[in-house]
Motif scaffolding. Structure first.
Motif, PDB file in Angstrom:
ATOM      1  N   ASP A   1       0.846  -1.182   0.000  1.00 46.09           N
ATOM      2  CA  ASP A   1       0.000   0.000   0.000  1.00 46.09           C
ATOM      3  C   ASP A   1       0.891   1.244   0.000  1.00 46.09           C
ATOM      4  N   ALA A   2       0.523   2.202  -0.851  1.00 46.54           N
ATOM      5  CA  ALA A   2       1.297   3.436  -0.975  1.00 46.54           C
ATOM      6  C   ALA A   2       0.376   4.628  -0.778  1.00 46.54           C
ATOM      7  N   GLY A   3       0.849   5.626  -0.020  1.00 44.88           N
ATOM      8  CA  GLY A   3       0.062   6.822   0.196  1.00 44.88           C
ATOM      9  C   GLY A   3       0.869   7.881   0.905  1.00 44.88           C
ATOM     10  N   MET A   4       0.674   9.135   0.514  1.00 42.53           N
ATOM     11  CA  MET A   4       1.360  10.270   1.151  1.00 42.53           C
ATOM     12  C   MET A   4       2.882  10.135   1.083  1.00 42.53           C
ATOM     13  N   GLY A   5       3.373   9.509   0.001  1.00 35.73           N
ATOM     14  CA  GLY A   5       4.808   9.333  -0.174  1.00 35.73           C
ATOM     15  C   GLY A   5       5.386   8.146   0.559  1.00 35.73           C
ATOM     16  N   LYS A   6       4.580   7.472   1.355  1.00 33.03           N
ATOM     17  CA  LYS A   6       5.058   6.315   2.108  1.00 33.03           C
ATOM     18  C   LYS A   6       4.631   5.033   1.407  1.00 33.03           C
ATOM     19  N   VAL A   7       5.406   3.977   1.606  1.00 34.64           N
ATOM     20  CA  VAL A   7       5.078   2.664   1.065  1.00 34.64           C
ATOM     21  C   VAL A   7       5.218   1.635   2.185  1.00 34.64           C
ATOM     22  N   VAL A   8       4.152   0.872   2.414  1.00 38.61           N
ATOM     23  CA  VAL A   8       4.167  -0.180   3.429  1.00 38.61           C
ATOM     24  C   VAL A   8       3.746  -1.487   2.757  1.00 38.61           C
ATOM     25  N   ALA A   9       4.054  -2.597   3.403  1.00 38.89           N
ATOM     26  CA  ALA A   9       3.761  -3.888   2.784  1.00 38.89           C
ATOM     27  C   ALA A   9       3.772  -4.983   3.834  1.00 38.89           C
ATOM     28  N   THR A  10       3.258  -6.142   3.442  1.00 38.90           N
ATOM     29  CA  THR A  10       3.339  -7.338   4.275  1.00 38.90           C
ATOM     30  C   THR A  10       3.902  -8.487   3.446  1.00 38.90           C
ATOM     31  N   ASP A  11       4.442  -9.494   4.134  1.00 44.21           N
ATOM     32  CA  ASP A  11       4.899 -10.699   3.454  1.00 44.21           C
ATOM     33  C   ASP A  11       4.018 -11.878   3.875  1.00 44.21           C
ATOM     34  N   ILE A  12       4.296 -13.051   3.320  1.00 41.72           N
ATOM     35  CA  ILE A  12       3.447 -14.208   3.585  1.00 41.72           C
ATOM     36  C   ILE A  12       3.563 -14.683   5.025  1.00 41.72           C
ATOM     37  N   TYR A  13       4.565 -14.199   5.748  1.00 40.76           N
ATOM     38  CA  TYR A  13       4.722 -14.566   7.158  1.00 40.76           C
ATOM     39  C   TYR A  13       4.058 -13.556   8.088  1.00 40.76           C
ATOM     40  N   LYS A  14       3.251 -12.670   7.482  1.00 38.09           N
ATOM     41  CA  LYS A  14       2.471 -11.669   8.232  1.00 38.09           C
ATOM     42  C   LYS A  14       3.362 -10.696   9.000  1.00 38.09           C
TER      43      LYS A  14
END
Length: 544
Positions: free
Chosen positions: A318-331
């Motif tokens: 997920d990207a928003g306000m210049g930031k990018v966050v994410a998850t992997d399959i191991y949560k």
């Protein structure tokens, strides 16, 4: 209209006939080069380690450091960083005394061919020498009267090479017993940095611009073929090999991919082309003009994609306000800083989102969390299987099991500090995925994969305007960006962008296909940058 119909039919045929289905290959980290032959696949990485593929796993091939490796009827051969030639003997590589080579190829009829360092002269090792070498003594190479930087042979239609000026040549035949060369034929067209010949005579090349092409029209009477055909890839290509109807591709970002051709589509398209050309001969000039126009339009919609900063086993982004966050399959949740991913808190999360209301996520048990003081705090109240923080300050979410859509008012979302519970507002809609943007409202996908848009949602009250059905494709997820752009992933894993969105027509006018070389799982968009997670867990980034 007959002209247009004929043109569209022809174009549809062409689009299908060249279809390749690609996905990430068995993962070889930092892949540099690959070679396939006789059912075997070998490769090297940037650390000059050789590998062979068994099932879905790569295993070290010997202990010698090699920059290039090749497999074929004459065995497995390679070259080292110092350009020493090696052959695999009894499970390890043995140095072959004699001439040095910067690249060798074992794909011919038993002979081995190679290219000398510095002067780029092409040489051949006779079949008897190549097959019989046991690791003892030196070998005598035969000069092929050509200057090349890359050379590859197949057992059917001769050998192909690329010279220092990136021009392509083909030899009708090189005798495996004598290494006698029938002479070189120039292949006009594209500038290439490498070509590879498959066992069945197929030829693939990588252009100096990193594009992948297949040569068509090759036959015994015309070994040079008739033309180059682009194989669309979503990343620039470094190396390629082909064997037993399977294409192996190494990208410049060190990703290894494998592709198969959709032959059923080819057969259908050939019949369609025959029909439409027979019925519309008088309209072909008009078709050509329309084709040129459409080519211009196609270029204008092009996306340039590369592998993103590597996040192993990516699951969602997920990207928003210049930031990018994410998850992997191991949560595990992550945030991007520069070219590196860093753990985001210590809580296990399956989905994470960032926006004006902060950073939020959901756990495997569907508990909602908000990032507070560097760690995620559980938000007491309703459980949600997915949340989105991309709106005007509100947070929206979808309940597990019953898929009811809810909204958390801006005051609750912004003000929550990790203490107490919050009250969610029901939105009178069943959705399996829900996403909002600050410009043109919220979009959702219901349990039947139908798409809807709400023209407005109040961040202060969570009151929504009526929902509008968006006709067309069946989607599994949809994402709304800060600037109002909308992207969706279809139930078939295809990526689309919604066009024609405005304040007066928030549902837009049409879906535009965004070509990707792998099926897509998740997507996000912010500040003119598209973030894509493929079903093979690769994270990619694209710019228009």
């Amino acid at each position: 209209m007959k002209v247009v119909a004929a043109f569209l039919l022809v174009l549809g045929c062409l689009a299908v006939s060249h279809a390749w289905r690609c996905r990430e290959g068995p993962r070889l980290f930092n892949a540099k080069q690959v070679d396939a032959g006789m059912g075997m696949v070998v490769g090297t990485d940037i650390y000059k380690r050789a590998f062979f593929l068994s099932g879905r796993n790569w295993y070290r091939l010997g202990t010698t450091a090699l920059k290039h490796v090749s497999v074929g009827p004459s065995g497995t051969w390679g070259t080292s960083a110092s350009n020493r030639v090696h052959k695999l003997v009894a499970g390890n590589f043995k140095q072959v005394n004699g001439l040095t080579m910067q690249q060798v190829d074992a794909g011919g009829n038993g002979q081995v061919v190679g290219v000398r360092p510095s002067n780029y002269l092409a040489y051949c090792l006779r079949e008897a020498y190549a097959l019989g070498y046991t690791g003892v003594g030196g070998l005598s190479w035969t000069y092929l009267a050509g200057s090349l930087k890359y050379l590859s042979c197949g057992p059917r239609f001769g050998c192909w090479g690329v010279n220092r000026q990136s021009r392509v040549y083909v030899s009708r035949a090189i005798s495996p017993t004598t290494c006698r060369n029938s002479g070189w034929i120039a292949v006009s067209g594209l500038a290439m940095k490498m070509v590879e010949v498959g066992t069945d005579g197929s030829v693939f090349g990588v252009s100096t611009a990193g594009k992948l092409y297949q040569r068509y029209g090759i036959s015994a009477r015309r070994p040079q073929g008739t033309g180059w055909r682009l194989v669309p890839m979503c990343m620039t290509v470094q190396h390629v090999s082909y064997d037993l109807r399977q294409l192996w591709v190494v990208t410049t970002s060190r990703l290894l991919m494998t592709c198969v051709h959709d032959n059923s589509s080819t057969e259908r398209s050939e019949k369609l082309i025959q029909n439409c050309t027979a019925e519309h001969k008088d309209n072909m000039k008009a078709v050509a003009a329309l084709f040129l126009l459409l080519c211009c339009l196609a270029v204008s919609h092009a996306w340039r994609c590369t592998e993103a900063p590597r996040l192993f086993n990516a699951d969602q982004v997920d990207a928003g306000m210049g930031k990018v966050v994410a998850t992997d399959i191991y949560k595990r949740a992550y945030f991007l800083s520069g070219r590196n991913w860093y753990r985001l808190g210590t809580t296990a999360l399956k989905h994470v989102t960032v926006g004006p209301s902060g950073t939020w996520g959901t756990s495997a048990s569907n508990r909602v969390h908000k990032l507070v003081a560097g760690n995620f705090k559980q938000v007491n109240g309703l459980t949600m299987q997915q949340v989105d923080a991309g709106g005007d300050g509100q947070v929206v979410g979808v309940r597990p099991s019953n898929y009811l859509a809810y909204c958390l008012r801006e005051a609750y979302a912004l003000g929550y500090t990790g203490v107490g519970s919050v009250g969610w507002t029901y939105l009178a809609r069943k959705l399996k995925y829900y996403s909002c943007g600050p410009l043109y409202g919220c979009w959702g996908v219901d349990t039947s994969s139908r798409v809807y848009v709400s023209k407005a949602i109040s961040p202060t009250t969570c009151r929504t305007s009526s929902w509008t059905t968006v006709s067309g494709l069946a989607m599994k997820m949809i994402e709304v960006a800060t600037d109002g752009n909308v992207f969706g992933v279809s139930t078939r894993g295809k990526l689309y962008q919604r066009r024609g969105i405005s304040s007066s027509r928030r549902e837009g006018t049409s879906w535009v296909y965004v070509p990707m070389c792998m099926s897509v799982k998740h997507v996000s968009y912010d500040l003119r940058q598209l973030w894509v997670v493929t079903t093979s867990r690769l994270l990619m980034t694209c710019t228009p």
